[in-house]
Every structure is written in C-alpha cells, then in structure tokens.
Scaffold this active site. Sequence first.
Site, mmCIF file in Angstrom:
data_model
loop_
_atom_site.group_PDB
_atom_site.id
_atom_site.type_symbol
_atom_site.label_atom_id
_atom_site.label_comp_id
_atom_site.label_asym_id
_atom_site.label_seq_id
_atom_site.Cartn_x
_atom_site.Cartn_y
_atom_site.Cartn_z
ATOM 1 N N ASP A 73 0.880 -1.158 0.000
ATOM 2 C CA ASP A 73 0.000 0.000 0.000
ATOM 3 C C ASP A 73 0.926 1.218 0.000
ATOM 4 O O ASP A 73 2.149 1.117 0.087
ATOM 5 C CB ASP A 73 -0.936 -0.026 1.212
HETATM 6 C C1 GLC Z 1 -4.604 4.058 -0.154
HETATM 7 C C2 GLC Z 1 -5.418 2.881 0.302
HETATM 8 C C3 GLC Z 1 -5.474 1.750 -0.689
HETATM 9 C C4 GLC Z 1 -5.461 2.319 -2.092
HETATM 10 C C5 GLC Z 1 -4.097 2.957 -2.298
HETATM 11 C C6 GLC Z 1 -3.958 3.570 -3.688
HETATM 12 O O1 GLC Z 1 -3.830 4.560 0.890
HETATM 13 O O2 GLC Z 1 -5.067 2.322 1.572
HETATM 14 O O3 GLC Z 1 -6.662 1.009 -0.413
HETATM 15 O O4 GLC Z 1 -5.671 1.291 -3.033
HETATM 16 O O5 GLC Z 1 -3.808 3.936 -1.325
HETATM 17 O O6 GLC Z 1 -4.830 4.646 -3.820
#
Ligand code: GLC
Length: 749
Positions: free
Chosen positions: A293
């Site tokens: 993430d």
């Molecule tokens: C965010 C979220 C994740 C998402 C990623 C990209 O922080 O935790 O669910 O897919 O970043 O946007």
Amino acid sequence: MTLNNKTTFVLFFVLIVLSTLAGCTSDRQEVVKPFKDQVDSLLAVMTLEEKIGQLNLVGRDGNLDSATRIGPDKAEAIRKGHIGSLIGVVGAGFNREVQRIAVEESRLGIPLLFARDVIHGYKTLTPVPLAEAASWDLGAIEKSARMAAFEASASGINWTYAPMVDVSRDPRWGRVMEGAGEDPYYGSLVAAARVRGFQGNDLNLNNTILACAKHFAGYGSPMAGREYSITDISMRELYEVHLPPFKAAFEAGVGTYMTSFTEINAIPATVSRFLLTGILRERWGFDGFVVTDWSTITQLMEHGVVADSASGAAVSLKAGVDMDMGSLAFVNYLKSQVDEKRVTEADIDTAVRRILLAKYRLGLFEDPYRYADPEREKREVLTSENRELARDIARKSMVLLKNEGQLLPLSKSLKTIAVIGPLADDKRAFMGRWKAEGNKGGVITLVRGIKNKLPDANVLFARGADFESDDRSGFQEALAVARQAEAVILAVGESQRHSGEASTRASIDIPGVQLELVQKIHALDKPVVVLLFNGRPLTINWLKDNIPAILEAWIPGTEGGNAIADVVFGDYNPSGKLPMTFPHSVGQIPVFYSYKNTGRPDDGSGSRWVSGYYDIPNEPLYPFGYGLSYTTFEYFDLQLGKPKIEMDDTIRVRMKIRNTGPVKGEEVIQLYIRDLLASVTRPVKELKGFKKVMLEPGESKTIKFQLSANDLMLLNEELKWITEPGEFQLMIGSSSSDIRLEGKFELFQ
Ligand code: GLC
C-alpha cells in the site's frame, strides 16, 4: 554502449525463437507455464536497473489536466525503464501517449500497467461495496464489478485496487464502507464475485482488468477502530475471520494482493514473510504479484523495524513484496542492497517475473494499446445501460429498517412533498470517497430522483442543517417547508468525508445537529420517512424509537436518487439485508452475530451475574442479516434429509416459504448452524448458506440447501482445520436474530 531499439528487438526476437526451439527439442520436465519462456527471455536481456524499474509504481503528477498527468521527469524515467506501473493516470488518449513513450522510446519497450482505485464503479458509480453487499445478490455484485471493468478498461486502466476484502466488526473504522461487512463466509463469496467481475474469464480481453485483493491482512481489526492503528489479534481470529476472503479471492484467480498499513502481531504486513510468502506462496500457491500500500516501505521506519529506506527495501523484498507503491525505496535503494549483498539479483528476478507475467497475461506485449482506445471510451462509459445497472443494484442494496403502519411506500398521488436534510441534494455524498472518475454532474440526487418519479408533484427542498456544524439557522426554513407538505422525507447521515480511509469516528451517531432537525420535523406530527445515507452502521436509537419509516440508502452512487424513488414510491420492494450489525451503542464494539456463548450467557433471567452490560442490553440495534419488506413471508415445512449423516455424506435441507403479503417481493433466506459440542468453543451461530428468492403474493416455493462436512469445519486447538463428529443445530431465518425454523442433525465418523 546502449543497444538501440531495433537491435534489441532483433536480439529479443532471436532469444524468443531459440528458447522456443530449445523447448521443442528438450523433454519438458516442468509444467509449461504460459508465457514462462517469454518472461525468461526478456529477463535475460534486462539490466539490473531495468529490472528494478519494473518494481516501481508511481503516481501521476500535478492536477488532473491531461497535459500534466505525468511531468517531464516521469516521462524521462519511463524512457529509462525506471517506472513499470502508474497509478491515477487515466484517459484512453492520454494513456496511449504515455504507453507509447514506454513502448517506443525505452530500450526494451516493456508496456506499463495503469492502475486506479475502481472500488465501486469507474465513471458510472454503483453503491459503495458495503451497500452492494446488502443486496445479497452475488450476480448483481459481479455484474457491477464487470461494468466497472468495462468502463475503466475503456479509459486506459488495466489494474484496479479492488476488491477490498477486509472483514470488520468495528463500525468506528471508516473503511468498513469498502468491504462486505462482518462475516467471513459471506465476505468470501462477495470477494470471489468481485474478482470474477473485474477479471472475467480471460485477462487477455481488453475489457477485463487485473484485480487486487486488499489489504493483506487483518486490517479490519485496527485496535480501537483507529485508522492505521495496529492489529493485535489471535492467530485464531486471523485464520477464522480475516484470511478466508483473501483465500476466496485467490481461488477466484485474483492477480494481485496489496499489503496493509497495519502490523500483524508486531510484524508490519509489508515485511511479514509469514503472510506474504508463508501463507500466500507456500500454503496457497499464489503466482501473481504483491504490491505494497502507499509508501508502506518507508513507513517501516515509523514502525521502528528498519533504520532506513534502504533496509526497508531489502527486508520487504525478502519478505515477499514485488512492487513498491509510491515510496521510491525500491528504485532508489535496491541496487545498493544487491551491492551490499542484502538481496540478490535472483530475489529481484523473482519479483520481476511475477510482474512481467501479469503484463503478458493482460496481453500488453501482444498489443500495448489495447486499453487505450478513445473511440471505445466514448462508446462505453456512462452509458444508459450502465446507469440502469447502477440503479438496479442501488435498489437492491437498500435496507428497510422500519415501516410502522406500512407508511412506505408513499403514494404517487401526493401533491406536495418536502425533502429535507443535507443529504437530499448532495452529489458528492452520493458518490462516496472512492469515486474514481465518477461524474458529479451525472449524479441523480434524491430531490432529482423524486422529481423524476413524480413530475407533477410539488417537491419542496430545504437543506435544514449542515453535515456536522452546530448551525441551526436552517431549521426555520425546513419547518416552513415541512408545514406545507403532505409528507416529509428526511435525508440525513454522513457526508462524503465521514467514511472511507482516514475516517475513523469515535462516535457513530448521525453527525452534527441533523438529529435535532429530525426531532423538530417529527414534532409537526406529519408522515415522516427518514432516509439514511452512511458508509458504516450508525447508532440511530432515537430514530428507531420514534420515526415510523426508516430506509437505509447507504452511499447509493450515480443513480441513487432514481433508485431511492423506485423504493420509496413502491416501484421496487426493498429486499436488502444488513451485512454488518448496527450497534445499540458504540460501547458494544466489536459487536457481531457470530459471538461466543461464554460460560455465563445472558439467559434473559435478569440476573446480573451474566455476560452483559450494566447500562445497555447485549442485543444490537439491528442485527446482521436484518431487513424488512413491503410484504411478509412465512417459513414452513423444514425437512432434513437424514438426522444422522456420515462425514463424507451431504446434508440435504429443504424448507418452504410463502409470500403472505399484498405485493411481490424478494426474501434472503439465511441458513445458520451451531456446533453444539466441540473441542474448542464455537459461535452461537454461523452463516452457512442463503438464497434470495422472488415470490408473488400468495406464492410459495421449496428451497433447498446442501451442506457437507467441509461446511462444518473448525479450527482445532492446534489451529488445524478439521471436522469433528457431533450434534449440530440448524437454523433458518429472515435475519440472524429472526430464526423461523430449527432442526438438529448429527455428524458421525
Ligand atoms: C490508499 C489505500 C489503498 C489504495 C491505495 C492507492 O492509501 O489504503 O486502499 O488502493 O492507497 O490509492
């Protein structure tokens, strides 16, 4: 000396031919994995820098203006092969240009992945995932994901960061909005449906996209419900509650996983070899790739488990991470980590192979521009068919919580209707936080939906209050509007900001002074319907006690207003059921239907010496699986095939259901079991099946279920999944606390 493109291509082509010929002559020992030879041949000509570039995922630059989605630096990095995937860069025409840079201006021409959080629709937004889960219509959920994939892939996207499959029993945590609620069994079915929807049967098609099961794992139980907090749970809870939907996503063929921000029992997920390699690779056999993430690699320093980003890069790669989202730790430090022998080039090759394999499976090497067709984008996005699909699943997701005196459906002959509240005309709130490229202009709000439904009625609107300020200045106008109306529809709940990521709420009451507004309107003694708009369960105790009709509308998406009008005015009979318990009080959390009996269960005798609270009941406000209809259903004639079943036999269950009310309607018949005696404690009930059936007034149907010993497995003391012989209670009901039929059977060795 750098090879120019032409030379490289010839060399590359020669290598392909040689490896294929070699393959033809040698006696293939191993199972031929599709694209293995192509991946190996490409890997053989890549420099270490180019390999590391494939592990690097970066975001767009600047604002959404198509001229600045990626700046000159990123364009140059793409030419050098230092970027392998982009997130948030959208638009068929624009992505075509960026892909061209990668394919025609870099040394090896490796195509890019283009990712986006397509969580519940791309441009045509369907209800948020928790709402879709309330439909209990797996076909509709799959179609919703399918439609999202169609629209996203028409706009240059070939990878989505969905489905979010975190099971959660804590509505303080704002991200429950993105999931399928509290139950691992139902969450597993929804996870698989969404993966099938996004990926279809063939990733090689230009309208299927790579899915991503997230957030691996255990993010749904953040301590105190607090966002980004730690997850400190038993291995039992991890295996019984959190892993099943991730396993279901794997079995459905999900192409990628995303690591969670949390730590699992003191090990941040991004460096948990137990999770990323032990569970995913060694136990399940996953062959796709794992992305972190956002910036979780550099966050390892905050966790206090690495001293610097270089160490973070090495440790996360060794644990099983393949791609770095946004931290740049891989692209900046992995080469030095190879030099320092903290990782090997072979470790990097393993990650590169998985990513290249995904690109081959998507057909990007065959046609890098297959997802960037501006003509298709014009044809297939925000179409009337897609709007109808969004309206259909929005209708199905709504849950009728209360309908005293059958106040709903309202009559279409009403002449003057007051629509009051901050949610009545708020387009953003209807789209929710994960709105992707959702088109605000195209949103049908509640006011618009009612006007569409009753074009001759006088629809009066007053906002009445804000989402969370204590400004009561709008109350008078709202009361004046309500006084003129024959009926009042109140639209209250949460704003777009209140649920989703980074939206933990310590109180889950309706925010601000909205409840006061409802109470003032209620005092006018007119017919009042409350529509609830929220991305999580709320403590709506006063509404439940005082308002005659309450409809849970969630965050309903682009066609929300039309869908709500369909339900409120009776063109659709609500059929939704809660996928997550609504607590009586935030003090009950975590509260869920599949609780343990304890040694001192509350037997209703009034004794204080039982498992309970001094000041509130144990029961929730609304239980898992709850939802009313405009009609009623009778459950009868339960028949169990055999009272005694051998381990390898099938438990056959049949029952009958009749529509005993005035209108046709759908009912979600739920089947629960209880293991009455086992080597470990077992929940008082567990969902093991459900059927959603449509019945005309007076019609009855026979419903059949089948269970096997597999459905009755438990995790024993050694954390092994086994089936134990013994007696089981079987319950069939309209909700987890509205059991209509019961029986028992015995499983024997
Ligand atoms: C965010 C979220 C994740 C998402 C990623 C990209 O922080 O935790 O669910 O897919 O970043 O946007």
